[in-house]
Design an enzyme around this catalytic site. Structure first.
Site, short mmCIF file in Angstrom:
data_model
loop_
_atom_site.label_atom_id
_atom_site.label_comp_id
_atom_site.label_asym_id
_atom_site.label_seq_id
_atom_site.Cartn_x
_atom_site.Cartn_y
_atom_site.Cartn_z
N SER A 1 0.83 -1.20 0.00
CA SER A 1 0.00 0.00 0.00
C SER A 1 0.87 1.25 0.00
O SER A 1 1.96 1.25 0.58
CB SER A 1 -0.86 -0.01 1.26
N TYR B 1 -1.05 -0.74 10.78
CA TYR B 1 -1.39 -1.35 9.48
C TYR B 1 -0.27 -1.10 8.47
O TYR B 1 0.22 -2.02 7.81
CB TYR B 1 -2.72 -0.77 8.97
N LYS C 1 2.65 -3.70 6.44
CA LYS C 1 2.94 -3.74 5.00
C LYS C 1 4.43 -3.52 4.75
O LYS C 1 5.05 -4.21 3.93
CB LYS C 1 2.11 -2.69 4.26
#
Ligand code: UD1
Length: 339
Positions: free
Chosen positions: A126, A150, A154
């Site tokens: 992302s 989050y 990643k």
């Protein structure tokens, strides 16, 4: 050796379903692994309907060894790895679940791939790994500074994939850094299906138009942008799906890890998005201004030229088209896959 069977983890999710349509359309066999923690088996039936082909589905978690031995019963030529938790705010509240699912899940997957000699993976990363951008457009060489758990998960998986590729010249991994995926397949049969009140702009707008939400709060009217509202790079989910298939194909035979942006290279403000959606749907989107949302940035858009150079990939579908397609999905499925 030609690529034939692709394992898609988290295939029943928003981006997974659209990518499976694209894979089936290009002649691949698809094995889908999903634990349905945030998705529905109905989504897979819809993909099969669009493609006119069957998907082999295994229900379970990537971290479950017994499940993985069922998945790898058949020869797998490459993996596209979506299975993960994805809500930013939630990741702040329960970080260990995020590290467990997203990082732990990726470790378990790489272990299972290693045991069966599967060497190629495309990873769903992302643009959130960049954190607050220093300069626009964002190039892949920009610093990696995620600002929430989050985003950290990643970035950690990207690092792991780099090390995995360094350890063995036959390993290939491509981490795709998506900007803001929106829209739906043109059939209106599959689309984004948030289970709670949507946090993201686009599904919130479509739910206003269908009457499930009353009013949009625009988070900030005083950002340093042309109209004072946040600017993002909104990418049609079918362009994104095609990017995954391109990545997988072109990765074959090339060792190493690549990180590649997938975005349009253009910025759209919140007010521009509202206007585009109103035209596409013929519905009025009522909104009020609220304070800036914690963790938001003023503007963020991609330099997508690496994907163009590597795979001749570029976004083809406009924001207007994404609005029309997303609206069709919402109208045909007011309650998502629960209808
Ligand atoms: C968000 C996540 C990002 C994640 C991405 C996935 C945050 C801070 N960032 O990105 O990590 O990768 O989703 O798609 O959660 N907006 C409103 N009102 C709303 C919702 C959004 O004004 O009710 C505005 C936001 O302030 C922003 C724009 O719309 O300017 C887009 O927001 P959103 O769709 O949530 O995406 P991101 O914040 O870019």
């Amino acid at each position: 050796m030609t690529l034939k069977t692709v394992l898609v983890t988290g295939g029943a999710g928003y981006i997974g379903t659209h990518t499976m349509v694209e894979l089936l359309g290009q002649g691949y066999e698809v094995v889908c692994l999903d634990n349905f923690s945030n998705s529905s088996p109905e989504a897979i039936k819809r993909v099969e309907k669009i493609a006119g082909k069957k998907i082999t589905t295994v229900t379970g978690d990537v971290r479950d060894r017994e499940v993985m031995s069922r998945v790898f019963k058949r020869p797998i030529d490459g993996v596209i790895h979506f299975a993960a938790l994805k809500a930013v705010g939630d990741s702040v509240k329960r970080p260990i679940d995020y590290y467990g699912n997203n990082v732990g899940g990726s470790i378990a997957l790489l272990d299972a791939m290693h045991e069966r000699g599967v060497h190629r993976i495309v990873f769903s990363s992302s643009a959130t790994v960049y954190g607050v951008p220093e300069k626009l457009p964002i190039e892949e060489s920009a610093p990696i500074r995620p600002i929430n758990p989050y985003g950290q998960t990643k970035a950690m998986v990207e690092q792991m994939l780099l090390d995995w590729c360094m350890a063995d010249a036959t390993h290939t991994a491509i981490s795709l850094r998506y900007f803001n995926p929106i829209g739906a397949h043109e059939s209106g049969l599959i689309g984004e299906d948030p289970h709670d009140v949507p946090n993201n702009l686009f599904p919130f707008i479509t739910q206003i138009a269908i009457g499930k939400q009353a009013q949009l709060t625009v988070w900030g009217d005083d950002w340093p942008t042309p109209d004072g509202t946040g600017v993002r790079d909104y990418l049609h989910v079918m362009d994104l799906a095609r990017g995954h298939v391109n990545a997988l194909e072109h990765a074959f035979g090339i060792g190493g890890h690549a990180t590649v942006n997938l975005g349009t290279g253009n910025g759209t403000s919140v007010l521009q998005m509202i206007a585009a959606f109103e035209v596409a749907s013929g519905k009025k989107i009522t909104y009020q201004f609220g304070p800036r949302r914690a963790g938001d940035v003023a503007a963020c858009w991609a330099d997508p030229s690496l994907a163009q150079r590597l795979w001749q990939w570029q976004a083809k579908l406009s924001v207007e088209r994404a609005c029309a397609d997303g609206w069709r999905w919402q109208q045909q499925n007011p309650n998502g896959y629960r209808d």
